[in-house]
Design an enzyme around this catalytic site. Structure first.
Site, PDB file in Angstrom:
ATOM      1  CG  HIS B 279       0.799 -19.582  19.151  1.00 36.37           C
ATOM      2  ND1 HIS B 279       1.162 -20.657  19.929  1.00 36.37           N
ATOM      3  CD2 HIS B 279       1.287 -18.476  19.780  1.00 36.37           C
ATOM      4  CE1 HIS B 279       1.825 -20.223  20.990  1.00 36.37           C
ATOM      5  NE2 HIS B 279       1.919 -18.901  20.921  1.00 36.37           N
ATOM      6  CG  ASP B 330       4.813 -20.238  23.814  1.00 35.68           C
ATOM      7  OD1 ASP B 330       5.343 -19.217  24.284  1.00 35.68           O
ATOM      8  OD2 ASP B 330       3.626 -20.236  23.424  1.00 35.68           O
TER       9      ASP B 330
END
Lengths: 457, 457
Positions: B279, B330
């Site tokens: 991220h 993810d």
């Protein structure tokens, strides 16, 4: 010019495992149609009648693609070369625009509209300004290019609202450039005469509507705005306009008129429920209030706004202020109204760092009911008796949607479906797409490749 | 535990119409393989050898999905109900986490990894913290859940890097909650013992690697960080960590340690070329410099970052500073690495209102070569002699990609392809997917639906 003419009668009765009706998912829904309209809708029919077509998946009203420039499809993938600036894009777009004639335009648009049908789209708003010959002269029929688009939609089995676009200048106090010359009728009066002829040609059509558009406050000088607006008002036509897509438009408009583009349109009476503002990316609070209080619709084109680096428009704020939101694939970087729908929410999440601005049902409403209203089809976009019999079935047994709960099928479709998940498309009660196959256009990819190859040969 | 064991020998020679080699599109490329590696690559081979499999489309190195939580796939569509806040999402995620046992985990992960294969993914980094029984006790084999994932990847015909994740606390100075208890080994030493046993089990595997992960600076107290970091360093394992996904993590870390999470990791020697920060959404300039100057990789997960309203991370700045960029799906809101790749550029366009940050070749490099390196497969991700024979063919004759110019095929694929455009996937020289069909897992949607239905029954 109606879709029915050359087609077999087909099924008139459809049994939906799941259907999205008035914002809710219902089970075992039988829809019957007559003369292209929905005749009955019955929920909870335990057994499929033998003669009914079985629609396996979630059936929703047909999707309305409110903003399209069909010829931009030729640019897909070609404008990202090296660092793909805005100028890469514009140079290629003008190269395509300079090439097309009525035959090649019709061939390209037929393939593009067929791609739309395969993606579940049953009505398109074509923002059409490629009017005249490459050097600007009239074709023998001055509406030859418009007829090419209407014919393309019929060939592809979808409805079209031909948003004939007034385009007179290259910018504020700026002449048209060489490519733009073919966009222009010279003045709004001549534009209106031509569009009136186009309207008459489709007065009896059940699948073609003619609407009006102002390309933008840049491309229509302020003294030419009133005739266009009056033309649309007198005939109660949809009126579309590109609005504040880039900050540069706002800056130039403020410099020239000491008003934002929204204020300028408002002061000329252009706003209202028949009007759709396309993009509306960079708005002041006063702009938002003017659009919302006049119930002007806003068409978001998020995949194009991403591609062209426009920014994230205040869709939720303008909706809260009173504007219906609609969706368009615009430049056709992709043609996928599910991606457009979720992008309205997801891009707002990126901007605010907060989830939960839009419910899936609101986004599906934008893609169907609100979209059709903005295109002048007020009786389409809903699965109710009397509505046009246009609907789209999304397969829920694909790898992307497997595991969906029926109760949350609308959420799953809005947030996870892709265009290839569209299984069936029905327009005016007849299949345009059946089992992922276009019923009227063979080999859609081959036709796209041939049409695009012809432009860049 | 190698993929080859139960599979027919299959073709050992592949003729690609187009292949992406060292950043360029080449025509008529013959690839031969031996013992699961690329033996020869020859461009410009005019005629397909009779025994070669014909790969029609653009063949690229296999795609690496660097960050996955396989069980989140069960949440797709279920977390958007009503206004779908962050808490809707977390509540459902924990409900799924509380349910799974080794059998159901394996069944779900097999179907999810099969979905990945159909999307062109040949290697996955599974960020794995569902270690123990629902109440926190050890399974008979304390690595039963890890084995379930490794078995799932083998069954689905893809490689896996099992990023076994140290997860010890519910937040800074916060106890684990009831669901989180099964994530924890109690302390880093016990985590390390368990992971060492897991490593030994796959020491000879050609398709399973074990790596290490720190869930986040929230979930691993600062005194427990050094043993995890040392464990990975001594064994030269990939080390992954969730970093600054939400501003709240930064705020809590600054309050507790007077440092950003990046600084904290840097001060403990956690950064470097074996490390991947996942991220990296909310970074200071100093954070960017620390990540870049240490050549720490960054894994962007844009569709999840959109879904969870994380914000837009400074991918280009951190790349310019020296960090390789990689991609992950993810939470599997969608599984489509083309969408992830283009989103890195498109979301940066939204933020900056400027086009042209990334070239398509750089994004494809992130999805292939850089991704494999971050997962500990340094010889995969390239179509060169000696590399693992993993590759993916994207059909260019679909409705989405029709009209592509061969010279711009990479741009078209990055900016317009969707997962369903993947035609073939080869892993270790054998077809995992052929003509859009999974060769090892029958009825992938059915298996997904069954596994997900079991969780939420």
């Amino acid at each position: 010019m109606t879709i029915e003419e050359d087609r077999p009668p087909g099924a008139q009765s459809f049994y939906c495992d799941l259907a999205w009706i008035n914002g809710e998912v219902k089970s075992k829904v039988l829809i019957t149609t007559a003369a292209g309209r929905i005749a009955t809708v019955t929920c909870g029919v335990k057994q499929k009648p033998e003669d009914a077509a079985h629609l396996v998946g979630l059936t929703v009203p047909g999707l309305a693609n409110v903003h399209s420039h069909a010829f931009h499809r030729a640019l897909r993938g070609r404008t990202q070369v090296e660092h793909g600036t805005f100028w890469t894009w514009r140079e290629r777009m003008y190269a395509a625009a300079a090439h097309l004639d009525p035959d090649s335009y019709r061939a390209l648009a037929t393939a593009v509209f067929a791609e739309m049908a395969l993606a579940g789209i049953t009505a398109v708003g074509e923002f059409h300004y490629l009017h005249h010959s490459p050097k600007g002269g009239l074709y023998h029929d001055p509406n030859a290019m418009g007829h090419a688009l209407a014919g393309a939609a019929a060939a592809a089995g979808i409805r079209i609202t031909l948003l004939d676009t007034c385009y007179l200048a290259g910018g504020f106090d700026t002449e048209l450039n060489d490519v733009q010359r073919r966009f222009s009728d010279g003045d709004a009066a001549r534009w209106a005469d031509r569009v009136d002829a186009l309207r008459k040609a489709y007065a009896d059509s059940e699948t073609v509507r003619v609407g009006a558009a102002v390309h933008s406050v840049r491309a229509v000088p302020v003294d030419q705005l009133p005739p266009v607006i009056a033309f649309a008002a007198e005939r109660e036509l949809p009126l579309h306009v590109h609005l504040s897509e880039q900050r540069a438009e706002n800056d130039a408009c403020l410099a020239r008129h000491h008003k934002t583009p929204t204020q300028l349109l408002h002061d000329h009476g252009a706003l209202g429920p028949r009007t759709t503002a396309v993009h509306a990316t960079h708005l002041s609070q006063m702009d938002i209030d003017l659009l919302g209080s006049s119930a002007t619709a806003v068409c978001m084109c998020p995949t194009t706004e991403r591609d062209l680096a426009d920014g994230i428009g205040p869709a939720h704020a303008v909706h809260t202020a009173g504007s219906p939101i609609t969706l368009g694939s615009d430049s056709h970087a992709v043609i996928d109204l599910f991606e457009e729908a979720r992008a309205v929410e997801l891009d707002e999440r990126l901007r605010t760092e907060r989830r939960g601005h839009w419910r899936a049902a609101e986004l599906l409403h934008a893609a169907t009911d609100a979209g059709h209203a903005a295109l002048g089809w007020p009786t389409a976009g809903r699965l109710v008796v009397g509505a046009l019999a246009d609907f789209t079935t999304i397969a829920l047994d694909t790898v992307r949607l497997a595991g969906v709960q029926p109760a949350h099928a609308a959420e799953s479709v809005v947030f996870a479906a892709s265009a290839p998940d569209v299984r069936h498309v029905v327009v005016a009660g007849r299949f345009t797409v059946r089992d992922h196959r276009h019923e009227l256009v063979e080999d859609v990819p081959g036709k796209l490749a041939a049409a695009i190859g012809g432009i860049f040969k």
